[in-house]
Design a protein around this motif. Structure first.
Motif, PDB file in Angstrom:
ATOM      1  N   ASP A  43       0.810  -1.218   0.000  1.00  0.00           N
ATOM      2  CA  ASP A  43       0.000   0.000   0.000  1.00  0.00           C
ATOM      3  C   ASP A  43       0.844   1.270   0.000  1.00  0.00           C
ATOM      4  OD1 ASP A  43      -2.304  -1.571   0.187  1.00  0.00           O
ATOM      5  OD2 ASP A  43      -2.204  -1.579   2.375  1.00  0.00           O
ATOM      6  N   LEU A  44       2.171   1.145   0.109  1.00  0.00           N
ATOM      7  CA  LEU A  44       3.046   2.299   0.261  1.00  0.00           C
ATOM      8  C   LEU A  44       3.958   2.485  -0.939  1.00  0.00           C
ATOM      9  CD1 LEU A  44       4.154   1.772   3.963  1.00  0.00           C
ATOM     10  CD2 LEU A  44       2.246   3.142   3.107  1.00  0.00           C
ATOM     11  N   THR A  45       4.191   3.736  -1.287  1.00  0.00           N
ATOM     12  CA  THR A  45       5.172   4.103  -2.293  1.00  0.00           C
ATOM     13  C   THR A  45       6.098   5.121  -1.649  1.00  0.00           C
ATOM     14  OG1 THR A  45       3.575   3.814  -4.080  1.00  0.00           O
ATOM     15  CG2 THR A  45       5.525   5.141  -4.563  1.00  0.00           C
ATOM     16  N   ILE A  46       7.397   4.897  -1.750  1.00  0.00           N
ATOM     17  CA  ILE A  46       8.363   5.801  -1.155  1.00  0.00           C
ATOM     18  C   ILE A  46       8.421   7.095  -1.950  1.00  0.00           C
ATOM     19  CG2 ILE A  46      10.809   6.139  -0.633  1.00  0.00           C
ATOM     20  CD1 ILE A  46      10.986   3.109  -0.210  1.00  0.00           C
ATOM     21  N   ASP A  47       8.416   8.213  -1.233  1.00  0.00           N
ATOM     22  CA  ASP A  47       8.577   9.528  -1.855  1.00  0.00           C
ATOM     23  C   ASP A  47      10.047   9.659  -2.238  1.00  0.00           C
ATOM     24  OD1 ASP A  47       8.854  12.178  -2.529  1.00  0.00           O
ATOM     25  OD2 ASP A  47       8.046  12.961  -0.654  1.00  0.00           O
ATOM     26  N   PRO A  48      10.358   9.735  -3.544  1.00  0.00           N
ATOM     27  CA  PRO A  48      11.764   9.762  -3.958  1.00  0.00           C
ATOM     28  C   PRO A  48      12.529  10.974  -3.441  1.00  0.00           C
ATOM     29  CG  PRO A  48      10.319  10.119  -5.838  1.00  0.00           C
ATOM     30  CD  PRO A  48       9.444   9.797  -4.667  1.00  0.00           C
ATOM     31  N   GLY A  49      11.848  12.013  -3.039  1.00  0.00           N
ATOM     32  CA  GLY A  49      12.525  13.191  -2.501  1.00  0.00           C
ATOM     33  C   GLY A  49      12.814  13.089  -1.020  1.00  0.00           C
ATOM     34  N   SER A  50      12.487  11.960  -0.397  1.00  0.00           N
ATOM     35  CA  SER A  50      12.614  11.835   1.057  1.00  0.00           C
ATOM     36  C   SER A  50      13.928  11.244   1.520  1.00  0.00           C
ATOM     37  CB  SER A  50      11.466  10.986   1.605  1.00  0.00           C
ATOM     38  OG  SER A  50      11.626   9.640   1.199  1.00  0.00           O
ATOM     39  N   TYR A  51      14.810  10.947   0.617  1.00  0.00           N
ATOM     40  CA  TYR A  51      16.086  10.360   1.020  1.00  0.00           C
ATOM     41  C   TYR A  51      17.225  11.089   0.328  1.00  0.00           C
ATOM     42  CZ  TYR A  51      16.476   8.111  -3.526  1.00  0.00           C
ATOM     43  OH  TYR A  51      16.589   7.881  -4.865  1.00  0.00           O
ATOM     44  N   HIS A  52      18.416  10.924   0.887  1.00  0.00           N
ATOM     45  CA  HIS A  52      19.623  11.511   0.319  1.00  0.00           C
ATOM     46  C   HIS A  52      20.533  10.376  -0.102  1.00  0.00           C
ATOM     47  CE1 HIS A  52      18.416  15.392   1.863  1.00  0.00           C
ATOM     48  NE2 HIS A  52      18.155  14.799   3.013  1.00  0.00           N
ATOM     49  N   SER A  53      21.174  10.501  -1.253  1.00  0.00           N
ATOM     50  CA  SER A  53      22.059   9.451  -1.718  1.00  0.00           C
ATOM     51  C   SER A  53      23.377   9.442  -0.959  1.00  0.00           C
ATOM     52  CB  SER A  53      22.322   9.592  -3.221  1.00  0.00           C
ATOM     53  OG  SER A  53      22.876  10.857  -3.483  1.00  0.00           O
TER      54      SER A  53
END
Length: 105
Positions: A74-84
């Protein structure tokens, strides 16, 4: 992005506590929030819970203040929520903050 046989990202973000997500519901609009707890350790491999009260793995604090429980699907990770890369100044307060609620505020 490379993918493994399970069709999951290998070098992308990982679903874990503190990650911002989009919660998809069968009815109603999608919701955004932050994962606040992972109940993987208490979920019975056979599904656990009751038919009328199924166990869900993730607790998500929604941006509107509600707490919801969801399964991984049910979840999709927000791609802007992490730092490489790690923050070189982890103790420094940043002038720019992600949208949503933050602990201690």
């Amino acid at each position: 992005m490379a993918r493994n046989s399970g069709n999951r990202p290998i070098d992308g973000p990982e679903l874990t506590v503190g990650v911002r997500v989009l919660v998809r519901r069968a009815s109603g609009a999608d919701l955004t929030g932050e994962v606040v707890e992972d109940y993987a350790a208490v979920i019975d491999p056979g599904g656990g819970g009751h038919e009328w009260a199924p166990v869900h793995r993730w607790a998500v604090a929604l941006d509107d203040g509600r707490l919801v429980f969801a399964d991984t699907d049910d979840l999709t990770i927000d791609p802007g929520s992490y730092h490489s890369t790690p923050d070189p100044n982890p103790g420094r307060d940043s002038a720019v903050r992600a949208a949503g609620r933050h602990r201690g505020e």
